[in-house]
Structure formats: C-alpha cells, structure tokens
Motif scaffolding. Structure first.
Motif, PDB file in Angstrom:
ATOM      1  N   THR A  45      11.049  -9.939   3.023  1.00 24.52           N
ATOM      2  CA  THR A  45      10.174 -10.364   2.253  1.00 24.52           C
ATOM      3  C   THR A  45      10.623 -10.405   0.695  1.00 24.52           C
ATOM      4  O   THR A  45      11.390  -9.384   0.290  1.00 24.52           O
ATOM      5  CB  THR A  45       8.957  -9.093   2.243  1.00 24.52           C
ATOM      6  OG1 THR A  45       8.384  -8.911   3.488  1.00 24.52           O
ATOM      7  CG2 THR A  45       7.781  -9.307   0.981  1.00 24.52           C
ATOM      8  N   GLY A  46      10.091 -11.136  -0.089  1.00 22.94           N
ATOM      9  CA  GLY A  46      10.667 -11.389  -1.478  1.00 22.94           C
ATOM     10  C   GLY A  46      10.152 -10.123  -2.219  1.00 22.94           C
ATOM     11  O   GLY A  46       9.209  -9.543  -2.227  1.00 22.94           O
ATOM     12  N   THR A  47      10.954  -9.860  -3.257  1.00 24.21           N
ATOM     13  CA  THR A  47      10.710  -8.682  -4.181  1.00 24.21           C
ATOM     14  C   THR A  47      11.129  -8.718  -5.611  1.00 24.21           C
ATOM     15  O   THR A  47      10.472  -7.956  -6.247  1.00 24.21           O
ATOM     16  CB  THR A  47      11.597  -7.342  -3.824  1.00 24.21           C
ATOM     17  OG1 THR A  47      13.005  -7.594  -3.798  1.00 24.21           O
ATOM     18  CG2 THR A  47      11.270  -6.999  -2.316  1.00 24.21           C
ATOM     19  N   LYS A  48      11.540 -10.022  -5.996  1.00 26.72           N
ATOM     20  CA  LYS A  48      12.132 -10.310  -7.244  1.00 26.72           C
ATOM     21  C   LYS A  48      11.095 -11.133  -8.026  1.00 26.72           C
ATOM     22  O   LYS A  48      10.231 -11.829  -7.636  1.00 26.72           O
ATOM     23  CB  LYS A  48      13.527 -10.922  -7.185  1.00 26.72           C
ATOM     24  CG  LYS A  48      14.620 -10.246  -6.709  1.00 26.72           C
ATOM     25  CD  LYS A  48      15.944 -10.705  -6.997  1.00 26.72           C
ATOM     26  CE  LYS A  48      16.190 -12.069  -6.144  1.00 26.72           C
ATOM     27  NZ  LYS A  48      17.635 -12.839  -6.579  1.00 26.72           N
ATOM     28  N   LEU A  49      10.813 -10.745  -9.283  1.00 28.69           N
ATOM     29  CA  LEU A  49      10.191 -11.422 -10.170  1.00 28.69           C
ATOM     30  C   LEU A  49      11.062 -12.103 -11.052  1.00 28.69           C
ATOM     31  O   LEU A  49      11.981 -11.676 -11.827  1.00 28.69           O
ATOM     32  CB  LEU A  49       9.180 -10.356 -10.937  1.00 28.69           C
ATOM     33  CG  LEU A  49       8.234 -11.287 -12.009  1.00 28.69           C
ATOM     34  CD1 LEU A  49       7.036 -12.136 -11.045  1.00 28.69           C
ATOM     35  CD2 LEU A  49       7.493  -9.981 -12.703  1.00 28.69           C
TER      36      LEU A  49
END
Length: 226
Positions: A45-49
């Motif tokens: 799952t992606g976590t970066k902004l």
C-alpha cells in the motif's frame, strides 16, 4: 508554456508585456485528475504524499519548450502589428500636440477622429490577439497534459504514492510543501523519455472552440488629446 516567454517592450500607453507563454494560461486539468489511484495490484500500500507544479512541468518538457518557441514565432507578426499601430497613435498625438493652435477646426477634428478610430482598432486587435494566444496555449496544455497524467499515474503507482497534488492549480489545498516531496523534475525527465520532442513537429493548431478566459490584456492607447 513559460518555456519561452515572448516579450515586447513597448512605448506609450500600450507599453506592457505580451506573453506567449504556456504557463500564463490556466491549466486545463485540475489537481484532482493528477492524484494517484494507489499502488499497482499486489504491491504494498502506498504511503507517500507528493506535490508537482504541473504548469512548470509542462513548460519544462522538451515538447513544451518546442511548442512555446513555435507559438512565439507564430504570433510575432501580430505583435509587431500591434506595436506599429500603437506607434501610429503616439505619432498622431505628438503631431496634434505640436500643432496645437495652428490647425484649423476642421483639421483638428479630422485628426481627433483618426486617433479615435485607430485606438478602437488597436483595442479590437489586442482582444483578438489575446483570445487566440489563450486558445493556442490551452491546446498545448491539453495535449501535453493528457500524456503527463499517464506518466504521473505510472510514477505514483511504482513509487508508492497515495496522492500527488498540483501546486499550480488555483484551488490547491497545498499551503506549504517541502522540496523533498516535489516530483516535478522527476516527471519532466520521465515525460521526455516517453515522449521525446520531434524535430519540426507542429505546436498544434488553435481549437475552434471559445478560448480560455482571457488574461489581462494591455490597455488600448487613448485617442490623441489636444
């Protein structure tokens, strides 16, 4: 495309900057269209902004720079025409000022009408010019922007981003962003790899549809005053 701003330094009341720069045009797609849709199936799952300045990115691509140069060349003759018409108005004003009290009433009225006619002509041509510039800019933004969305979406999925916001959008929720999360240059590099500029490629044609909302146009010269 603020990949090359066409600037005219003019004299008189029309001494403003004409800009054939794609960054001057409103971005034709909103920041919401640029948000990543999550990571690819089966990946973590992606976590970066992240953030991106879409206008700057479009202008910085090789295709964007090429289109900007072509628009500059395309509109240069009309800019020269506006400069010439403005000079005629200024020369006419100077002639009236220099001959104040020497002209007959009929000659004075004729020169005044001539100045007013030229001033109206200048305003009309300026408005038409700006509308055509905006439409041409919007076409390039749309053409490059649609492909950039694909590049950005793939980049976001492959690098675990949950969202990438456009800081150049008028209604962006971003008030502050660290340069560490700015992906603008990464996207420019990937775009140029995926869509290298072609030598002699046209910048695109101006759409027939109504152009984007007009940016501020230089004011028309006032008619000669006595």
């Amino acid at each position: 495309m603020n990949s090359r701003i066409l600037t005219l330094t003019q004299s008189g009341s029309v001494r403003k900057t004409f800009q054939v720069a794609l960054l001057a045009a409103a971005c034709v797609f909103g920041g919401s269209a640029l948000q990543a849709q999550g990571t690819a199936p089966g990946s973590a799952t992606g976590t970066k902004l992240g953030v991106i300045n879409v206008r700057q990115a479009i202008a910085s691509t090789a295709e964007g720079k090429q289109a900007g140069a072509e628009l500059q060349s395309q509109f240069a003759p009309r800019q020269s025409e506006l400069e010439g018409l403005n000079k005629q108005i200024n020369d006419l004003r100077s002639r009236i000022d220099a001959g104040s009290g020497k002209f007959s009433p009929d000659e004075q009225a004729r020169l005044q009408r001539e100045g007013e006619t030229k001033a109206r002509q200048l305003q009309r041509k300026q408005d038409e010019y700006q509308e055509d510039v905006n439409a041409a800019q919007a076409e390039v933004f749309d053409r490059v922007g649609r492909k950039m969305v694909d590049v950005l979406d793939r980049y976001a999925r492959e690098n675990g981003y949950v969202a990438i916001l456009d800081t150049s959008a008028q209604n962006t929720p971003v008030l502050f962003a660290s340069t560490n999360i700015d992906v603008t240059q990464d996207i420019v590099k990937l775009y140029d790899q995926a869509y290298p500029a072609k030598a002699g490629a046209p910048a695109g044609t101006t759409p027939a549809a109504k152009p984007a909302p007009r940016s501020t146009t230089p004011p028309a010269a006032k008619p000669p005053q006595r």
